[in-house]
Design a protein around this motif. Structure first.
Motif, PDB file in Angstrom:
ATOM      1  N   ALA A 132       0.827  -1.214   0.000  1.00  0.00           N
ATOM      2  CA  ALA A 132       0.000   0.000   0.000  1.00  0.00           C
ATOM      3  C   ALA A 132       0.859   1.261   0.000  1.00  0.00           C
ATOM      4  N   LEU A 133       1.916   1.266   0.792  1.00  0.00           N
ATOM      5  CA  LEU A 133       2.775   2.450   0.860  1.00  0.00           C
ATOM      6  C   LEU A 133       3.533   2.680  -0.447  1.00  0.00           C
ATOM      7  N   ILE A 139       9.922   4.057  -2.938  1.00  0.00           N
ATOM      8  CA  ILE A 139      11.037   3.499  -2.166  1.00  0.00           C
ATOM      9  C   ILE A 139      11.247   4.209  -0.835  1.00  0.00           C
ATOM     10  N   SER A 140      10.557   5.314  -0.613  1.00  0.00           N
ATOM     11  CA  SER A 140      10.649   5.978   0.693  1.00  0.00           C
ATOM     12  C   SER A 140      10.094   5.086   1.796  1.00  0.00           C
ATOM     13  N   MET A 141       9.309   4.090   1.435  1.00  0.00           N
ATOM     14  CA  MET A 141       8.739   3.189   2.440  1.00  0.00           C
ATOM     15  C   MET A 141       9.767   2.192   2.961  1.00  0.00           C
ATOM     16  N   ALA A 176       3.538  -4.012  -6.529  1.00  0.00           N
ATOM     17  CA  ALA A 176       2.693  -2.815  -6.595  1.00  0.00           C
ATOM     18  C   ALA A 176       3.083  -1.917  -7.763  1.00  0.00           C
ATOM     19  N   ASN A 177       4.380  -1.808  -8.022  1.00  0.00           N
ATOM     20  CA  ASN A 177       4.852  -0.934  -9.101  1.00  0.00           C
ATOM     21  C   ASN A 177       4.435  -1.422 -10.491  1.00  0.00           C
ATOM     22  N   VAL A 178       4.077  -2.702 -10.592  1.00  0.00           N
ATOM     23  CA  VAL A 178       3.639  -3.249 -11.878  1.00  0.00           C
ATOM     24  C   VAL A 178       2.482  -2.451 -12.461  1.00  0.00           C
TER      25      VAL A 178
END
Length: 452
Positions: A132-133, A139-141, A176-178
């Motif tokens: 979710a983040l 990538i800050s997560m 998620a980035n997909v």
């Protein structure tokens, strides 16, 4: 110098946005000149890796330009070819910053602290939280997720904690980035293939859900035997936390809806619409949630760091764009591509080649945007015979899987600063899953190509 960089980068992005409507040759040339100046001053202060990449691509492109007698009038517009990606990278942090000042990350992590009797259940929660983040702060997560995982797994040895963190942070990042509507790699792939993002979205989202289920099933069973101390587990999830989570979902759904409406009503490419709406959309949400002043102050506070990141991207993208344009106009790879023309009748082999070339280049430290650009030059001749939708799916999945296996890519480098391990160890922990990830993507791409 900092102020000059700020004015140059901002002017470049503003002119790109203006030219979406003006479509002016004069604006293109002004933007190109600004890009050339921005490249020249970005050398000072950019990290060494990006300096080397920038100088190498600029030098090769310049030599090709001169030896093939291309018109001098072409050189300035060449430096505008990466305008979309640069603009996207410039405006995306506004969403990241809003998530931080709105403390949405803290609300998500409260879920991790409740009802986690074993590592199997904790893996599921940490995976979904990282997923979710990723959609909002990318990538800050990584440092945030690792700190929570480290605190919750402190009773286990470093090997268990590091392996657990590598899987539960990097895998959801890639998954998620997909399908993320603000993923730069997707924007570049769409620009290369001419595919329609809203057609890609349901396929990529379905793929993402499939891979989430596969990974959670595997790792729940792998880690459920590790019991976690239940101390501090009894705190129920507050109503405020639930409201924040609902707000996150609404934010994302309305964001995609707003981008779609803008894209269709203004007849723009989808990612151009994304570039246009990010700042006003985020500011309106900050205003509605009474975080407007805090967001402005936070942006001012972190802007120096943002400029440092942008100068690295300028050193990367402007030379790569220049190189791609020159290579296309000179046709230096035409003979090589002609010798591989048989692949147009073997789409499965082409898809396999795309995946393994992407993974191999990542193992040796190639930046994903450079990898995509090179693959883009290779696949362009096949777009007339093989479905651009299928090629796009395979390219996107192949490049984002390197978020979990790219030995010298930013995600592994960021996480490994806490581990101090050989980075190839992190790659190995995710390698088998990455091969499954890519293979499923190839299967979907091949199936769609056969059906379309």
């Amino acid at each position: 110098m900092t102020k000059l960089k700020f004015h140059l980068y901002t002017s470049f992005v503003v002119l790109y946005m203006v030219n979406l409507f003006a479509n002016s040759v004069m604006v293109t040339y002004i933007q190109g000149f600004i890009g050339m100046i921005a490249l020249a001053i970005s050398i000072y202060g950019a990290s060494k890796t990006y300096q080397i990449i920038g100088v190498v691509f600029t030098t090769i492109a310049t030599l090709l330009f001169v030896t093939h007698d291309l018109p001098l009038t072409n050189i300035v517009p060449y430096f505008t070819s990466m305008g979309l990606l640069i603009s996207l990278l410039y405006v995306i942090p506004f969403i990241n910053h809003y998530m931080i000042v709105g403390r949405f990350d803290q609300s998500l992590y409260k879920i991790l602290q409740s009802n986690t009797p074993n590592l199997g259940k904790f893996y599921t929660k940490s995976y979904l939280t990282s997923y979710a983040l990723t959609l909002f702060i990318f990538i800050s997560m990584i440092p945030m997720s690792y700190q929570f995982i480290k605190d919750r797994t402190k009773e286990f040895n470093d090997h268990v904690t590091h392996q657990f963190a590598t899987r539960s942070i990097l895998r959801p990042l890639a998954t998620a980035n997909v399908w993320s509507p603000i993923e730069v790699y997707t924007a570049l792939v769409v620009a290369i293939t001419g595919a329609y993002y809203l057609q890609l979205l349901p396929v990529l989202l379905a793929f993402s859900i499939i891979m989430v289920i596969i990974d959670l099933l595997i790792n729940y069973n792998r880690y459920k035997g590790y019991t976690i101390s239940t101390e501090g587990d009894s705190n129920p999830i507050s109503r405020e936390t639930v409201q924040k989570l609902i707000l996150l979902v609404v934010f994302l759904v309305l964001f995609v809806t707003t981008a779609t409406v803008t894209h269709r009503s203004l007849n723009l490419e989808f990612f151009d619409a994304i570039v246009l709406i990010i700042i006003p959309y985020t500011l309106l949400w900050a205003l509605a949630t009474k975080r407007f002043t805090t967001l402005i102050r936070y942006n001012q506070k972190v802007w120096d760091g943002q400029l440092w990141t942008m100068q690295n991207f300028m050193m990367l993208l402007l030379p790569v764009g220049f190189f791609n344009e020159v290579v296309t106009d000179t046709g230096v790879f035409d003979q090589l591509l002609e010798s591989l023309s048989w692949l147009q009748h073997q789409p499965l082999l082409l898809f396999i080649f795309i995946m393994f070339s992407s993974m191999t280049l990542a193992f040796f430290g190639f930046h994903p945007l450079v990898t995509l650009s090179l693959i883009g030059l290779f696949v362009t001749p096949f777009l007339d015979t093989i479905s651009p939708l299928s090629i796009s799916i395979v390219m996107i999945i192949s490049v984002v899987l390197n978020d979990m296996t790219g030995t010298f890519n930013i995600p592994i480098t960021m996480l490994n600063q806490y581990f101090k391990r050989n980075p190839y160890q992190l790659t190995l922990w995710n390698l088998v899953y990455a091969l499954v990830f890519g293979s499923v993507g190839i299967f979907i791409g091949y199936l769609l190509n056969e059906l379309i």
